[in-house]
Scaffold this motif. Sequence first.
Motif, PDB file in Angstrom:
ATOM      1  N   ARG A 254       9.394  63.843 -62.132  1.00 57.17           N
ATOM      2  CA  ARG A 254       9.476  64.773 -61.012  1.00 57.17           C
ATOM      3  C   ARG A 254       8.096  65.294 -60.647  1.00 57.17           C
ATOM      4  NH1 ARG A 254      14.577  68.201 -63.403  1.00 57.17           N
ATOM      5  NH2 ARG A 254      16.192  66.642 -62.984  1.00 57.17           N
ATOM      6  N   LEU A 255       7.910  65.560 -59.355  1.00 57.44           N
ATOM      7  CA  LEU A 255       6.664  66.138 -58.861  1.00 57.44           C
ATOM      8  C   LEU A 255       7.010  67.338 -57.989  1.00 57.44           C
ATOM      9  CD1 LEU A 255       3.589  66.045 -58.539  1.00 57.44           C
ATOM     10  CD2 LEU A 255       3.920  64.478 -56.603  1.00 57.44           C
ATOM     11  N   HIS A 256       6.466  68.499 -58.365  1.00 57.27           N
ATOM     12  CA  HIS A 256       6.749  69.741 -57.649  1.00 57.27           C
ATOM     13  C   HIS A 256       5.492  70.219 -56.930  1.00 57.27           C
ATOM     14  CE1 HIS A 256      10.531  70.210 -59.908  1.00 57.27           C
ATOM     15  NE2 HIS A 256       9.830  69.775 -60.946  1.00 57.27           N
ATOM     16  N   LEU A 257       5.697  70.773 -55.743  1.00 58.98           N
ATOM     17  CA  LEU A 257       4.604  71.369 -54.982  1.00 58.98           C
ATOM     18  C   LEU A 257       4.954  72.818 -54.671  1.00 58.98           C
ATOM     19  CD1 LEU A 257       1.957  71.332 -53.374  1.00 58.98           C
ATOM     20  CD2 LEU A 257       3.261  70.440 -51.417  1.00 58.98           C
ATOM     21  N   PHE A 258       4.067  73.736 -55.100  1.00 62.90           N
ATOM     22  CA  PHE A 258       4.229  75.156 -54.816  1.00 62.90           C
ATOM     23  C   PHE A 258       3.124  75.564 -53.839  1.00 62.90           C
ATOM     24  CE2 PHE A 258       5.916  74.282 -58.979  1.00 62.90           C
ATOM     25  CZ  PHE A 258       7.098  75.004 -59.032  1.00 62.90           C
ATOM     26  N   THR A 259       3.512  76.221 -52.724  1.00 65.44           N
ATOM     27  CA  THR A 259       2.554  76.597 -51.680  1.00 65.44           C
ATOM     28  C   THR A 259       2.685  78.081 -51.362  1.00 65.44           C
ATOM     29  OG1 THR A 259       2.767  74.380 -50.712  1.00 65.44           O
ATOM     30  CG2 THR A 259       1.732  76.088 -49.358  1.00 65.44           C
ATOM     31  N   ARG A 260       1.566  78.788 -51.417  1.00 67.46           N
ATOM     32  CA  ARG A 260       1.574  80.203 -51.012  1.00 67.46           C
ATOM     33  C   ARG A 260       1.786  80.294 -49.508  1.00 67.46           C
ATOM     34  NH1 ARG A 260      -3.507  83.396 -53.336  1.00 67.46           N
ATOM     35  NH2 ARG A 260      -2.523  84.982 -52.016  1.00 67.46           N
ATOM     36  N   LEU A 261       2.622  81.229 -49.093  1.00 70.59           N
ATOM     37  CA  LEU A 261       2.934  81.376 -47.677  1.00 70.59           C
ATOM     38  C   LEU A 261       1.942  82.276 -46.954  1.00 70.59           C
ATOM     39  CD1 LEU A 261       6.830  81.590 -47.813  1.00 70.59           C
ATOM     40  CD2 LEU A 261       5.353  79.610 -47.412  1.00 70.59           C
TER      41      LEU A 261
END
Length: 326
Positions: A254-261
């Motif tokens: 799995r590959l997760h991407l977390f992005t600050r809004l």
Amino acid sequence: MERLDAKKIPIGLVGAGFMGENHLRNLITLSGVEIVGIFDSDASKADALAKKYRVPRAQSLHDLLKQAEAVVICVPTTAHYDVASEAVRNGCHVFLEKPFTHTVDEARSLCRLADKHKVRIQVGHVERFNPVIQTLLKSVRYENLLMGEFYRYVPLRKHIDADVLLTLMVHDLDLILRLADRMKTSPVRFAASGRTVHPKEMNRGLIDNAMVQILFDSSFLVNVHAVRTGALHRREIILTETDRTWVADLLNHRLHLFTRLGRHTKQVDHRTVKIPATSPLLEEIKHFVSSVKTGRPPLVTHRDGLNVMELVEKIRSNMKTGSDAM
């Protein structure tokens, strides 16, 4: 695209253990390959594997190299150089499981031999063919990359002839060098520590746990953990950009991407990136066969193997002296 089955490539396998069988299982699925023999210093192991997969057993390494155009080598690390160098001297192209060699001097010697005899060596850094890693390397914004964290925990299950740097950490060191190359940055400082934990009859007194921090001549830094004690299985990479974080879970594919809004908010968007369902080992073997057939350099060359071994040597030196060895 040229088909692999347009020509049968005579390939031999050296090493009839667990790793050798894994490679053989994939090799026999390729229509463009002819397995001309299996050799192992333990004749009973080679005979059992040959019978199980209905392929010939070579009586000696010399006999195998006379028949093969290429060989896949899956022997203990301490035997890598002896087997691979003999194959190179006989004009065989080589797939050599990681680590490239047992020592950096062996790596340099093997590179010279490969260049002299004009044969190709592909080093078995299988993570290069992992679709999670491939997607990550294509997606990360290198101009914003600040930090990398690499965790590889695999509890030791057997007697082993190499330390944790060579058995586990080399995978991540190879990937770190790829990241640095794309960022056009180089390592300048190390802080490394290692501990021997298992009894000598299991690990020959070699390092079992290691932690390394590498600072580069840019804002980039990495922390690398390689652990073969305890009971945790973990293979994870975390790459931190200025406003995004990538988490590659290699065990669960799995590959997760977390992005600050926004800069002034705690809100974070999380999405799971779609990953192709491919077998890294099969893709690695297919790539080697293609390299042999087309004459194109493999994705992971003997020079890549040497670069990793030289990095390992610098880390070991730092562990011993506590000073940077650049």
